[in-house]
Design an enzyme around this catalytic site. Structure first.
Site: not given
Ligand code: ARG
Length: 302
Positions: A97, A122, A167, A196, A290
């Site tokens: 990612d 991550r 998040r 997000h 993203c």
């Molecule tokens: N697979 C990543 C996650 O879930 C995607 C992140 C996408 N980034 C964003 N800025 N929305 O963390």
């Protein structure tokens, strides 16, 4: 009373329509000069969908890795053609990612707040981005609370909009305000598909945003209505192709090609839209924004 329009070169014969101010774009918007931006991106060399940390991610669904790279290259080339600068951070194996550079930090006035990811998958991206920013001359502060960078923290004019609910923790919002000395507006996200803030809201210029009202709690919706009475309201169909995960320089809006309704709405307001197909990265829940971290220098350095 409507004053006669001042003739401009080449427009001598243009007949001003009553009530029409040629200096204004459709929707009453005054044209904004596109800002030259400095972006940080990460080539999706090791991109894959290997785990599930949002509802878009299905490790059983096939991903065309070579196509992901080509689509990402188109995005990068688009920024260059628009006159922006694109820096690249070296992708690291085992971090599929890492292409989503927006989650690498929040950079405002030459200062960077490092990230702290919610998910262990991550976690190792955080020090890699912090080290890059430090080498590039940004003053990097360590994060005390979970924050996923520009995925959840967006700059609009002098304000910062900060998402929470999935998040970034609400405690991080206070940390962000203290570090950058700008008012932080907390916005609560309620739909797990729009986990997000940058999947539910897009900053169009210093005064305007586009967003999907249903992605926010009732209180946050009321705050958005109050702050941005002229906002572009997106439809569920636009948001479901991650249409709001768009990057605007104040005039050009780079957005997923599939977001045709949103593109038309933005054109009606006088923005130039550029559709990019990022079908493969969308399988991880990501779009143009993203993939893009904005590097904001100190005003004095510009
Ligand atoms: N697979 C990543 C996650 O879930 C995607 C992140 C996408 N980034 C964003 N800025 N929305 O963390």
């Amino acid at each position: 009373m409507t004053l006669p329009a001042t003739p401009r070169p080449g427009r001598e014969n243009a007949t001003p329509r009553p009530g029409h101010d040629p200096e204004r774009l459709p929707g009453g918007r005054v044209p904004v000069a596109p800002a030259r931006r400095r972006y940080l991106m990460c080539r999706p060399t090791y991109f894959a969908v290997e785990y599930t940390i949002n509802p878009w991610m299905d490790p059983a669904a096939p991903v065309d890795a070579a196509l992901a790279v080509r689509q990402w290259e188109t995005l990068r080339r688009t920024y260059l053609e628009l006159g922006h600068t694109v820096e690249e951070i070296e992708p690291l194996p085992g971090l599929p990612d890492m292409v989503f550079a927006a989650n690498g930090a929040t950079v405002v006035d030459g200062r960077a707040l490092a990230v702290q990811f919610r998910d262990p998958e991550r976690a190792d991206e955080a020090p890699a981005y912090a080290a890059w920013l430090d080498r590039a001359g940004f003053e990097v502060s360590e994060a005390k609370h979970v924050n996923e960078g520009e995925g959840d923290i967006l700059v609009v004019g002098d304000l910062l909009l900060a998402g929470t609910g999935f998040r970034t923790s609400q405690a991080a919002h206070g940390e962000v305000q203290e570090l950058f000395g700008r008012p932080v507006i907390t916005l609560r996200l309620v739909d797990p598909r729009f986990y997000h803030l940058d999947t539910a809201l897009c900053v169009l210029d210093d005064r305007t945003v586009a967003y999907l009202p249903e992605a926010f709690s009732p209180g946050s919706r009321a705050v958005l209505r109050q702050l941005f009475p002229d906002a572009v309201l997106a439809t569920a169909a636009d948001a479901e192709v991650l249409g709001l995960n768009a990057v605007s320089d104040g005039r050009h809006v780079v957005l997923p090609a599939q977001a045709t309704g949103l593109s038309a709405a933005l054109r009606d307001r006088g923005y130039d839209t550029i559709g990019i197909d990022l079908s493969e990265l969308r399988k991880a829940g990501g779009g143009p924004k993203c993939c893009t971290l904005v590097l904001r220098e100190r005003e004095a350095d510009k």
